[in-house]
Design an enzyme around this catalytic site. Structure first.
Site, mmCIF file in Angstrom:
data_model
loop_
_atom_site.group_PDB
_atom_site.id
_atom_site.type_symbol
_atom_site.label_atom_id
_atom_site.label_comp_id
_atom_site.label_asym_id
_atom_site.label_seq_id
_atom_site.Cartn_x
_atom_site.Cartn_y
_atom_site.Cartn_z
ATOM 1 N N CYS A 174 -22.609 23.460 -5.844
ATOM 2 C CA CYS A 174 -24.100 22.956 -6.867
ATOM 3 C C CYS A 174 -23.358 24.020 -8.098
ATOM 4 O O CYS A 174 -22.957 24.067 -9.142
ATOM 5 C CB CYS A 174 -25.177 22.619 -6.013
ATOM 6 S SG CYS A 174 -25.946 21.683 -6.910
ATOM 7 N N HIS A 201 -23.051 18.774 -2.348
ATOM 8 C CA HIS A 201 -23.403 19.145 -2.249
ATOM 9 C C HIS A 201 -22.610 18.344 -0.778
ATOM 10 O O HIS A 201 -23.367 17.558 -0.262
ATOM 11 C CB HIS A 201 -25.197 18.732 -1.334
ATOM 12 C CG HIS A 201 -25.943 19.516 -2.077
ATOM 13 N ND1 HIS A 201 -26.713 21.126 -2.444
ATOM 14 C CD2 HIS A 201 -26.878 19.276 -3.875
ATOM 15 C CE1 HIS A 201 -26.962 21.267 -3.855
ATOM 16 N NE2 HIS A 201 -26.947 20.569 -4.255
ATOM 17 N N GLU A 240 -22.746 19.816 2.588
ATOM 18 C CA GLU A 240 -23.291 20.171 3.215
ATOM 19 C C GLU A 240 -24.710 18.937 3.447
ATOM 20 O O GLU A 240 -24.588 19.005 4.508
ATOM 21 C CB GLU A 240 -24.170 21.568 3.139
ATOM 22 C CG GLU A 240 -25.421 21.421 2.442
ATOM 23 C CD GLU A 240 -25.138 21.749 0.932
ATOM 24 O OE1 GLU A 240 -26.168 21.860 0.355
ATOM 25 O OE2 GLU A 240 -23.689 21.611 0.434
#
Length: 201
Positions: free
Chosen positions: A79, A183, A185
């Site tokens: 990011c 992102h 994750e």
């Protein structure tokens, strides 16, 4: 061991949790000796370009990042961590980025049906083969939260793109340096596969 940089400007806990789901050993750190011994290094980031660069310089982690990248070991920015690798950002005029890669960061333009910040799931196109996307189908969806986007100077380093009011360079790779605007994750199974691919490069 994967070191995750702790510099008061990151989506750190969610990144740590994702690697732990994969069974990877991680450590949150700003200790130079720990970073130097790590096998891989992660630069997460949320917030403003200027604040993040300020924190990196405060802890002299800009120097640690440069040294780690020069070692040839795998490094990834996530990011804002992607944006910081480049020259500058329209978000923070006059603030220099790490300039590990060539390019600029621009604001997503206003347009009909375009809300800024861009928050949500977008599909990826793969203009060039990238090691992060091994085993991932083109058109897969990942999760974005951003108001600014990368325009890389060298199109050959761009491994994934998406469209949101403009053409966004969503992931880059050059030698041992990787980065994602989205992102991983927070991108479900696709994101975990991306992080697994990074852990195995």
């Amino acid at each position: 061991m994967i070191a995750i940089l702790d510099y008061d400007a990151g989506n750190i806990k969610s990144v740590e949790k994702a690697f732990k789901i994969l069974g990877e050993e991680t450590i949150l750190t700003r200790d130079f000796s720990v970073i130097e011994r790590a096998d891989r290094l992660v630069l997460p980031g949320v917030g403003s370009f200027a604040d993040a660069m300020g924190h990196l310089k405060k802890y002299e982690l800009d120097k640690a990042i440069r040294k780690f990248v020069a070692s040839g070991k795998p490094f990834i920015g996530i990011c804002l961590g992607l944006q910081l690798l480049f020259d500058s950002s329209e978000e923070s005029p006059g603030v220099e980025g790490l300039h590990l890669l060539d390019g600029v960061v621009k604001r997503i333009p206003d347009g009909e049906g375009i809300k800024v910040p861009h928050i949500g799931w977008n599909s990826l196109d793969f203009p060039n083969e990238g090691r992060l996307f091994k085993g991932i189908d083109e058109g897969s969806f990942v999760y974005f939260v951003h108001s600014y986007y990368l325009e890389a100077a060298d199109p050959s380093i761009v491994k994934a793109t998406t469209e949101y009011g403009c053409h966004i360079h969503a992931s880059v790779e050059k030698d041992n340096v990787f980065a994602c605007q989205f992102h991983p994750e927070k991108s479900s199974a696709v994101g975990l596969q991306i992080l697994k691919n990074f852990a195995n490069v």
